[in-house]
Design an enzyme around this catalytic site. Sequence first.
Site, mmCIF file in Angstrom:
data_model
loop_
_atom_site.group_PDB
_atom_site.id
_atom_site.type_symbol
_atom_site.label_atom_id
_atom_site.label_comp_id
_atom_site.label_asym_id
_atom_site.label_seq_id
_atom_site.Cartn_x
_atom_site.Cartn_y
_atom_site.Cartn_z
ATOM 1 N N HIS A 168 0.851 -1.190 0.000
ATOM 2 C CA HIS A 168 0.000 0.000 0.000
ATOM 3 C C HIS A 168 0.886 1.239 0.000
ATOM 4 O O HIS A 168 1.984 1.231 0.571
ATOM 5 C CB HIS A 168 -0.895 0.051 1.241
ATOM 6 N N CYS A 264 -2.352 2.694 9.098
ATOM 7 C CA CYS A 264 -3.309 1.678 8.674
ATOM 8 C C CYS A 264 -4.492 1.580 9.635
ATOM 9 O O CYS A 264 -5.609 1.245 9.233
ATOM 10 C CB CYS A 264 -2.634 0.311 8.577
#
Length: 704
Positions: A168, A264
């Site tokens: 990511h 996250c």
Amino acid sequence: MNSPIRFLMCPPDHYDVDYVINPWMEGNIHKSSRDRAVEQWQNLHHILKDHAVVDLVKPQKGWPDLVFTANAGLVLGQNVVLSRFYHKERQGEEPYFKEWFSSQGYTVYELPKDLPFEGAGDALLDREGRWLWAGYGFRSELDSHPYLAKWLDIEVLSLRLTDERFYHLDTCFCPLAGGYLLYYPPAFDSYSNRMIEMRVPPEKRIAIEEADAVNFACNAVNVDSVVIMNKTSDSLKQRLTDAGFQVIQTSLTEFLKAGGAAKCLTLRVTEPVGTEVHANVSVESRTIRMEGHLLDSGLISRALDLVVENGGSFQVLNFNLGEQRQSTSSADVKVSAPSHEIMEEIMSLLIDLGALPPPQEVCDVNTQPVIQNGVAPDDFYVTTIYPTEVRVNGQWVKVQNQRMDGAIAITYSSDSPVARCKLLRDLEVGEDVIVGVEGIRTIRKTESREQRNTQEFSFMGSGVSSERRVELVVEQIAWELRQIRDQNGKVVVTAGPVVIHTGGGEHLSHLIREGYVQALLGGNAIAVHDIEQSTMGTSLGVDMKRGVAVRGGHRHHLKVINAIRRCGSIPKAVELGMIDNGVMYECVRNNIPFALAGSIRDDGPLPDTQMDLIKAQEEYARLLEGADMILMLSSMLHSIGVGNMTPAGVKMVCVDINPAVVTKLSDRGSIESVGVVTDVGLFLSLLVQQLDKLTSPYRATHTV
């Protein structure tokens, strides 16, 4: 905390590592401590509440990664683009996040179901509100970026991720207040790094080392001047402090086991809209069509891999599979790239594989005039070895003189367009040169499964394997040589002096004498050492029979050069009887043309050696015309040049003891090439033996 900044978090009530969808999860299935995870999450929650308002979404049993709320979606103002998870293990989270956003009054945008986009994990707003950084490569598709630009009315800058550990964008990239950027450059391709450097000045870029990157230092939460992260080195902490940031470290090791940390675990849901910023995205998309034996030849796989490896993205729009084994297939593929520059590079490579635009999108080539002799316009199309056609005035025109690394010049004869492949130095004022990639197609030979797999003496596919039985390869090459000779074809040999040093000279002489060679290409050295061997019995001063150096042998090649120069040429030396055997002798006696290209290292040189590089290339090109096969025998320098001059369809055999050399020479993307890793003297010996076994002339069979 009374703050305009709000975050969304999810308690880790059901958190665990239940599956593997990223490298960090490997080996950590059910190895996370629930109690420790709760404690670490609560510490982060407490720290964040000191600086912002924190909202909570209810955890759900069976969805352990719901705790990573950064992947819920991307928020800007009152608009949110809901995530479309790549892995099925997380797709069940989407309804819960949608319900929360809707309950809070957000306008929810949903991407097509087959278009992955993983929210603020792969899309990070510049903290100054100037643009949106959007990642792609592992979890999110490039084709999602135009939707983000349209729905959020913001400029989108696409960054390609290349290290699977940083799957990511937020694992390796963190925009900070004041225009600063914390990031790990090796996680991106070169184009993305250039994009970052163009947008963020050097004094604002904080590039980190791998040790900090693997501790997820970039997976940080930034609230004004505060940076909250899992762990940082003293040096990085000092750099952030010097930039005016307060660094707060809080251990999140249990979440690292699932591939996440502070960022996250949070989603910023109050992102102000910049009134001066509007939609803009540089992503470019085109549709191509591919036809042929796409699956069993691996062509479609190579094309799609090529798109991804060069920074693009793809979507297969339509695939028609051939119903029978002899039937061909076709596919329509949407190709996307982050910029026009990268799209042109990708399309150029796809054209080499035979890709075409759909019939309704076919257009003429673009050209620009030559305004200086020997100089092409910028962005000129670079040719390949494959037969090429270009569309001029609505008609497809075959390119003449096809070769690698040239330009295509368009002229007119009786109002009909003529397309020629020309070297840059040969371009002339008055010619038009093709630029870009529109209106160009390459012709790739379509072979049936039987032709590829069961033809009795077919050439092996491109590639190199030193484990192949040399004898088997030699049998195939010998049969092909015999076939070419008996059909009055043409074989060109490119040879280096190693042929002589390894004792292969007598075997190459035999091939020439028996009519298997129609032209010889080499350098000064092969001729010198061949004549040294034939007249003095040595090569580089080494006795060819005993394998030992002879006294004064190091002078032999210079004596040979001097003697030939006295005669005036190699043919004259043969005529005078100075040379009565060997490779060059057989060439002269059998009227086999040869071209010797000189180099800066040559002694002498021989009078027959062409020291003018351009003239030598022209002589090579002339002798290569009409070749059916080229034998490249231990001469990388000359063989690479020959390969660049040779169009597809000419069978090439590359022989060298060094696997790296064979790979370089045979890896031209041509199915007609084969590499043989072996001693060239042994190869020639076996080849002559095998040819002697083939006593009957080849007769082509005709099916009635």
